[in-house]
Scaffold this motif. Structure first.
Motif: not given
Length: 165
Positions: A144-146, A153-157
């Motif tokens: 949920n946090t990621l 941030t536009g990332t895909r962690l």
């Protein structure tokens, strides 16, 4: 809030700016921006010594968390009574170990470092993974946090999916 990052190793060269930015974003998402946090980046030798001393495991690892608030239940946010108690604790990041794992799995080192930092923060908030139920609860919090982090941030962690219960 004070975020103190100390690089106490010389094995893996890295810049602390991204770790600082990503950690501050995670703390904001989690509603912890008012709290102090210490991140100490160490090599395999130091993290192995700490792991042996505090967990009885003589092996290097990715992260060890030492909470300021000892008895939190998973997901509880500390409720300090005094300004000096706005402290989450300290997280030791085994950056040499994390770097090796990121290379072995062909993942970006800084992305793995961010996800590992989140895992450490979850431990400071009372999350554990000693049982399958605890592991699932922690994995859900990290997921949920990621998701929110990725939107900002536009990332895909993604969370680390090593179930160690």
């Amino acid at each position: 809030m004070a975020l103190v990052i100390r690089n106490a190793q010389k094995v893996v060269p890295f810049r602390r700016a991204r770790l600082r930015r990503d950690t501050q974003t995670l703390l904001h998402i989690l509603g912890l921006a008012r709290f102090d946090l210490g991140l100490i980046c160490v090599d395999d030798q130091r993290i192995q010594a700490l792991n042996g001393r505090y967990r009885g495991q003589e092996a290097a690892t990715d992260v060890l968390s030492f909470p300021f608030h000892q008895d939190l239940r998973a997901g509880d946010i500390p409720k300090p009574l005094h300004q000096d108690d706005y402290n989450l604790g300290d997280i030791f990041l085994g950056v040499e170990y994390i770097y090796g794992e990121s290379q072995a799995h062909r993942q970006d080192f800084y992305n793995v470092l961010t996800v590992t930092t989140l895992h450490g923060i979850c431990h400071l908030l009372g999350y554990r993974h000693s049982t399958e139920a605890e592991w699932k609860q922690m994995l859900q919090k990290e997921s949920n946090t990621l998701q929110l982090f990725n939107r900002f941030t536009g990332t895909r962690l993604q969370p680390l999916t090593l179930n160690t219960f």
